[in-house]
Enzyme design. Structure first.
Site, short mmCIF file in Angstrom:
data_model
loop_
_atom_site.label_atom_id
_atom_site.label_comp_id
_atom_site.label_asym_id
_atom_site.label_seq_id
_atom_site.Cartn_x
_atom_site.Cartn_y
_atom_site.Cartn_z
N LYS A 70 0.87 -1.18 0.00
CA LYS A 70 0.00 0.00 0.00
C LYS A 70 0.90 1.23 0.00
O LYS A 70 1.56 1.52 0.99
CB LYS A 70 -0.92 0.05 1.23
CG LYS A 70 -1.99 1.13 1.04
CD LYS A 70 -2.56 1.68 2.32
CE LYS A 70 -1.72 2.75 2.97
NZ LYS A 70 -1.56 4.01 2.19
N GLU A 111 9.68 1.13 11.11
CA GLU A 111 10.74 2.13 10.96
C GLU A 111 10.06 3.48 11.05
O GLU A 111 9.21 3.81 10.22
CB GLU A 111 11.46 1.94 9.62
CG GLU A 111 12.89 2.46 9.62
CD GLU A 111 12.93 3.96 9.50
OE1 GLU A 111 13.25 4.62 10.51
OE2 GLU A 111 12.63 4.47 8.43
N CYS A 125 13.20 11.05 7.80
CA CYS A 125 13.24 10.57 9.19
C CYS A 125 14.64 10.78 9.77
O CYS A 125 14.81 10.83 10.98
CB CYS A 125 12.79 9.13 9.29
SG CYS A 125 13.48 8.06 8.05
N GLU A 164 9.39 15.46 16.76
CA GLU A 164 9.67 15.50 15.33
C GLU A 164 8.74 16.49 14.63
O GLU A 164 7.53 16.45 14.84
CB GLU A 164 9.47 14.10 14.74
CG GLU A 164 9.90 14.00 13.30
CD GLU A 164 9.81 12.57 12.77
OE1 GLU A 164 8.79 11.90 13.01
OE2 GLU A 164 10.78 12.14 12.11
P1 ADP Z 1 3.47 10.22 7.63
O1 ADP Z 1 3.54 11.16 8.76
O2 ADP Z 1 4.77 9.90 6.98
O3 ADP Z 1 2.36 10.49 6.66
P2 ADP Z 1 1.90 8.05 8.61
O4 ADP Z 1 2.30 7.13 9.71
O5 ADP Z 1 0.69 8.89 8.80
O6 ADP Z 1 3.19 8.88 8.33
O7 ADP Z 1 1.71 7.24 7.26
C1 ADP Z 1 2.61 6.26 6.81
C2 ADP Z 1 1.83 5.18 6.06
O8 ADP Z 1 0.95 4.54 6.98
C3 ADP Z 1 0.96 5.71 4.93
O9 ADP Z 1 0.99 4.79 3.85
C4 ADP Z 1 -0.42 5.74 5.56
O10 ADP Z 1 -1.47 5.64 4.63
C5 ADP Z 1 -0.37 4.51 6.44
N1 ADP Z 1 -1.33 4.50 7.55
C6 ADP Z 1 -1.89 5.56 8.19
N2 ADP Z 1 -2.74 5.14 9.14
C7 ADP Z 1 -2.75 3.78 9.11
C8 ADP Z 1 -3.41 2.75 9.85
N3 ADP Z 1 -4.26 3.04 10.81
N4 ADP Z 1 -3.13 1.47 9.55
C9 ADP Z 1 -2.25 1.15 8.59
N5 ADP Z 1 -1.60 2.07 7.84
C10 ADP Z 1 -1.84 3.37 8.09
#
Ligand code: ADP
Length: 496
Positions: A176, A251, A285, A386
């Site tokens: 995804k 990570e 990061c 961060e």
């Molecule tokens: P960033 O701050 O880099 O956007 P996120 O942690 O919000 O970091 O997102 C990183 C990835 O995790 C993206 O692909 C996002 O769609 C996915 N993501 C966000 N929420 C969820 C969740 N509840 N379960 C699984 N994946 C998620």
């Protein structure tokens, strides 16, 4: 205006999401520039993709590893041919400047060649047996269907860190992509398919985290999860995976410190600070978000850093003269604004920047001024949390011991850097900085693909991407005993 419509990739077929929903992929530097519509998938799409990956695994796991590796090698060659096109599309979808998106594609190329080499290694061990006429060895086995959730800041490099080792080890994948950068994942997977990857071995389900990511994590057919993103989401992902005893590589964030001592080459440290803090618009990061300055050089360094930040040319990353692109979306701009407010209220001194750039050529994008805060004390939120934007905090220290204490006094532990000419201090930094990565006389960014990448504390849960650490995550050990004595031999009993 009609846009290119992208669909999911399931079992080798381009398949519209069952949800019927989609979202637009828009250039963060120019809201008029739409790269395409991408599916906003849900749990049913994830089910289809996992079923396709499970089916493909039946044959993919039996393909000899050197043959799997040849596909990766060809992928590296195809990516090399398409490097410029994919870099330009990445700059349009994510914002970072062309030299950096070229580097991002290059990182995928490097990973392809490196992991192609692993196809003829993947070594286990042969060992003596404690019994006569018995042969003992350990072999790496693929895990099965692996679910991958990617962030937007390295739109091709990070998916390649996940996909390529998983594939060479004999796993099949459902990925995804981040909702801000799906196209670069599509481009990467297109290169794999053009290199001869069989249908169903990699499946793409595009969409938002809670709708498409969460069902992937909890799906019983997914044997392992690799996640890169925020610590907040990583905690949810890790807890869900743990409830099903599913291996899960997380990570996550960093609050990376660069220490500059009074014996450092200041011009070198300055180059490193500008690159570390404002490269990728601070959205790495491993970005340098704290600079810990020895009090003897603090004033001079601060003055020069502010001048360098002011001189940075901000704009659309497709313009080769631009040095810093936009932030990836409006939400990231809001985060930068919020942290600048927090810092001011805490008593940090805004030395430059601090605001979004909105006028003139900036009006169709998400731009933020390169920002430097002085007078930051180690425990302020701006010194602890961060930001993921072009915002750097300067903290003054009396000596090296205090610098180490400040550097370690946070919840994260990803990257660190020391600028000093003193070899003893350099070795102490390598030993004492609590982080997965330490640089000496180089900035906090610049990881190479054949070394382990990851961190300690709130940054990760002990796994590593890159290097042979990736192979450890994407395989499981099997111990194999072959008894050719033609009689029952009981370990620990018949030879006691
Ligand atoms: P960033 O701050 O880099 O956007 P996120 O942690 O919000 O970091 O997102 C990183 C990835 O995790 C993206 O692909 C996002 O769609 C996915 N993501 C966000 N929420 C969820 C969740 N509840 N379960 C699984 N994946 C998620």
């Amino acid at each position: 205006m009609s846009h290119t419509v992208y669909t999911n990739l399931i079992g080798g077929q381009w398949t519209p999401a069952r949800t019927g929903k989609s979202f637009a992929n828009v250039n963060p530097a120019d809201s008029d520039d739409v790269l395409g519509d991408f599916p906003s998938s849900g749990a049913e799409d994830v089910n289809d993709a996992v079923a396709a990956a499970a089916e493909a695994w039946k044959t993919w796991r039996l393909v000899p590893a050197p043959k799997r590796a040849e596909i990766l090698y060809r992928t590296g060659e195809i990516l090399t041919q398409r490097k410029e096109q994919y870099a330009r599309e990445m700059t349009r979808e994510m914002g970072k400047v062309l030299s950096e998106t070229r580097g991002d594609v290059q990182e995928a190329i490097d990973t392809a060649y490196y992991m192609a080499g692993e196809g003829r290694r993947l070594f286990g061990q042969t060992t003596p047996s404690e019994l006569q006429s018995k042969f003992a060895m350990s072999v790496r086995m693929p895990v099965g269907v692996v679910g991958m959730i990617a962030p937007w800041n390295f739109p091709m490099a990070i998916p390649s860190w996940k996909l390529f080792p998983a594939l060479v080890c004999g796993n099949t994948c459902v990925i995804k992509p981040a909702e801000d950068t799906p196209l670069s994942t599509y481009n990467l997977v297109q290169a794999l398919m053009d290199a001869g990857l069989p249908p169903g071995v990699v499946n793409i389900v595009s969409g938002f985290g809670p709708d498409a990511g969460a069902p992937l994590v909890s799906h019983p057919g997914v044997r392992a999860i690799s996640f890169t993103g925020s610590s907040e989401v990583g905690r949810i992902v890790g807890q869900t995976a743990a409830a099903n005893f599913k291996p899960c590589s997380l990570e996550m964030g960093g609050k990376n410190a660069m220490i500059v001592l009074d014996d450092a080459n200041l011009d070198l440290a300055l180059d490193g600070a500008v690159w570390g803090a404002f490269g990728t618009t601070g959205q790495r990061c491993t970005a340098t978000s704290r600079i810990i300055l020895h009090e003897k050089i603090a004033a001079e360094f601060t003055k020069k850093l502010v001048a360098r930040a002011d001189a940075l040319k901000v704009g659309n990353g497709l313009d080769e003269s631009v040095q810093m692109g936009p932030q990836v979306n409006q939400q990231q701009i809001e985060t930068s604004i919020r942290y600048c407010e927090i810092a001011r209220k805490e008593g940090a001194k805004l030395l430059t920047g601090g605001d979004p750039l909105e006028d003139g050529s900036f009006d169709r994008g998400h731009f933020f001024a390169p920002t430097v805060f002085g007078d930051v004390s180690a425990k302020m939120r701006i010194g602890q949390e961060e930001v993921f934007g072009p915002v750097v905090s300067l903290i003054t220290c009396r000596d090296f011991d205090e610098a180490l204490e400040i550097a370690n006094g946070i919840e994260y532990g990803l990257s660190t850097a020391l600028y000093s000419r003193d070899v003893n201090k350099a070795f102490r930094a390598m030993r004492d900085l609590e982080a997965g990565i330490t640089y000496v006389n180089a900035p906090t960014i610049g990881a190479e693909v054949h070394l382990p990448f990851g961190g300690v504390k709130k940054t990760g849960n002990g796994h590593r991407e890159g290097g042979t650490g990736a192979l450890d995550f994407y395989t499981t050990w099997k111990s194999v005993y072959v008894d050719y004595s033609d009689k029952l031999q009981r370990a620990q009993i018949d030879n006691a």
